[in-house]
Design a protein around this motif. Structure first.
Motif, PDB file in Angstrom:
ATOM      1  N   SER A 163      -6.658  70.258 -71.124  1.00 42.70           N
ATOM      2  CA  SER A 163      -7.051  69.570 -69.886  1.00 42.70           C
ATOM      3  C   SER A 163      -7.672  70.549 -68.891  1.00 42.70           C
ATOM      4  O   SER A 163      -8.623  70.198 -68.191  1.00 42.70           O
ATOM      5  CB  SER A 163      -5.857  68.848 -69.268  1.00 42.70           C
ATOM      6  OG  SER A 163      -4.855  69.768 -68.907  1.00 42.70           O
ATOM      7  N   LYS A 164      -7.151  71.775 -68.831  1.00 48.83           N
ATOM      8  CA  LYS A 164      -7.731  72.771 -67.922  1.00 48.83           C
ATOM      9  C   LYS A 164      -9.162  73.119 -68.326  1.00 48.83           C
ATOM     10  O   LYS A 164     -10.047  73.227 -67.488  1.00 48.83           O
ATOM     11  CB  LYS A 164      -6.876  74.029 -67.882  1.00 48.83           C
ATOM     12  CG  LYS A 164      -5.590  73.858 -67.124  1.00 48.83           C
ATOM     13  CD  LYS A 164      -4.791  75.140 -67.089  1.00 48.83           C
ATOM     14  CE  LYS A 164      -3.489  74.908 -66.357  1.00 48.83           C
ATOM     15  NZ  LYS A 164      -2.679  76.114 -66.265  1.00 48.83           N
ATOM     16  N   LEU A 165      -9.384  73.303 -69.618  1.00 51.59           N
ATOM     17  CA  LEU A 165     -10.738  73.611 -70.085  1.00 51.59           C
ATOM     18  C   LEU A 165     -11.676  72.436 -69.858  1.00 51.59           C
ATOM     19  O   LEU A 165     -12.845  72.624 -69.528  1.00 51.59           O
ATOM     20  CB  LEU A 165     -10.730  74.002 -71.562  1.00 51.59           C
ATOM     21  CG  LEU A 165     -10.134  75.358 -71.900  1.00 51.59           C
ATOM     22  CD1 LEU A 165     -10.154  75.583 -73.406  1.00 51.59           C
ATOM     23  CD2 LEU A 165     -10.862  76.481 -71.194  1.00 51.59           C
ATOM     24  N   SER A 166     -11.171  71.230 -70.039  1.00 51.99           N
ATOM     25  CA  SER A 166     -12.004  70.038 -69.808  1.00 51.99           C
ATOM     26  C   SER A 166     -12.510  70.006 -68.375  1.00 51.99           C
ATOM     27  O   SER A 166     -13.686  69.715 -68.130  1.00 51.99           O
ATOM     28  CB  SER A 166     -11.214  68.762 -70.104  1.00 51.99           C
ATOM     29  OG  SER A 166     -10.894  68.691 -71.463  1.00 51.99           O
ATOM     30  N   MET A 217     -10.599  70.027 -77.974  1.00 54.41           N
ATOM     31  CA  MET A 217      -9.418  69.815 -78.809  1.00 54.41           C
ATOM     32  C   MET A 217      -9.571  70.512 -80.163  1.00 54.41           C
ATOM     33  O   MET A 217      -8.601  71.064 -80.695  1.00 54.41           O
ATOM     34  CB  MET A 217      -9.160  68.326 -78.972  1.00 54.41           C
ATOM     35  CG  MET A 217      -8.694  67.682 -77.673  1.00 54.41           C
ATOM     36  SD  MET A 217      -8.509  65.899 -77.780  1.00 54.41           S
ATOM     37  CE  MET A 217      -7.049  65.783 -78.784  1.00 54.41           C
ATOM     38  N   ALA A 218     -10.778  70.504 -80.709  1.00 56.35           N
ATOM     39  CA  ALA A 218     -11.015  71.185 -81.987  1.00 56.35           C
ATOM     40  C   ALA A 218     -10.919  72.699 -81.832  1.00 56.35           C
ATOM     41  O   ALA A 218     -10.447  73.385 -82.742  1.00 56.35           O
ATOM     42  CB  ALA A 218     -12.378  70.789 -82.545  1.00 56.35           C
ATOM     43  N   VAL A 219     -11.369  73.232 -80.690  1.00 53.77           N
ATOM     44  CA  VAL A 219     -11.236  74.674 -80.433  1.00 53.77           C
ATOM     45  C   VAL A 219      -9.771  75.077 -80.519  1.00 53.77           C
ATOM     46  O   VAL A 219      -9.428  76.111 -81.079  1.00 53.77           O
ATOM     47  CB  VAL A 219     -11.809  75.053 -79.043  1.00 53.77           C
ATOM     48  CG1 VAL A 219     -11.377  76.454 -78.631  1.00 53.77           C
ATOM     49  CG2 VAL A 219     -13.316  74.950 -79.030  1.00 53.77           C
TER      50      VAL A 219
END
Length: 191
Positions: A2-5, A141-143
Motif C-alpha cells: 500500500s505504501k508503494l502504491s 504485488m508481484a514485486v
C-alpha cells in the motif's frame, strides 16, 4: 504494497516500469545471494533442504556441458533424450553454465532477472485489460510476492516456466488488443 502504491501513484508509466523492474531485481538478487550462502553454510552445498529436482537439474546440466566440450552432443539428442521427458530446464542451465563456468549463483541470478522482468509483463497485461491503477497494484504485488522471490533463489524450472507463460500471454494479449496481425507480432506469440 500500500505504501508503494501511494508513493508511485503519480509517476509516469515509463518511470513506474523502471522502478518495479529495478525494485524486483534488487529484492530477488539480494535474496538469491543470501539464500545461496545460507544453504552453503547449513547444508554444505548451495541447494535447499532435501533437494531432489534441483540437484538432478544441476547434475544433468553439468553432464550436457561435458558432452558439449567433448563434442558428443549428438549422443545426448539421439540416445539419451528418448527416455528423458524433462530436458528443457537442464538445457537452459547448461547454456548458462557454459558461459559462466558452471556457476550455480549466476544461474540463479538469471532466475532473478527473469522473475523481475515477469513483473513488468504482469503490469503490461493488467494495465491493458483493467487500467493503469489495477496494473500498478498488480505489478507492486508481484514485486513483493514471496513465492516469486523464493523460487528465484532455487535451481528449479518454475521461474522460467512462469516467465515463458507470462511472455506468451503478454504478446498474445497485445496482439488481440492491438489487432495488428503483422507477421512479426504473430511470430512473437508463436515463439
Amino acid at each position: 504494497s500500500s505504501k508503494l502504491s501511494f508513493r508511485w501513484a503519480s509517476i509516469s508509466p515509463k518511470v513506474f516500469v523502471r522502478k518495479i523492474f529495478i525494485s524486483a531485481l534488487i529484492i530477488r538478487m539480494i535474496y538469491v545471494v543470501l539464500i545461496y550462502f545460507f544453504y552453503l553454510a547449513v547444508n554444505g552445498n548451495p541447494f535447499e533442504f532435501n533437494a531432489g529436482d534441483a540437484v538432478g537439474y544441476h547434475t544433468e546440466a553439468k553432464y550436457i556441458v561435458l558432452l558439449f566440450e567433448s563434442d558428443l552432443m549428438g549422443y545426448y539428442f539421439n540416445e539419451y533424450l528418448k527416455g528423458f521427458s524433462d530436458a528443457g530446464w537442464p538445457m537452459i542451465l547448461s547454456l548458462l553454465y557454459l558461459f559462466s563456468f558452471k556457476s550455480i549463483l549466476v544461474a540463479r541470478m538469471v532466475n532473478a532477472l527473469v522473475s523481475a522482468y515477469m513483473v513488468v509483463l504482469i503490469y503490461k497485461i493488467s494495465r491493458r485489460n483493467f487500467g493503469e491503477a489495477a496494473g500498478r497494484i498488480s505489478a507492486i504485488m508481484a514485486v513483493l510476492l514471496p513465492s516469486f522471490i523464493y523460487y528465484s533463489g532455487l535451481h528449479l524450472k518454475e521461474t522460467m516456466m512462469l516467465f515463458l507463460l507470462m511472455a506468451f500471454m503478454e504478446r498474445a494479449d497485445y496482439l488481440f488488443h492491438s489487432r495488428e496481425y503483422a507477421l512479426k507480432n504473430i511470430l512473437q506469440v508463436i515463439f
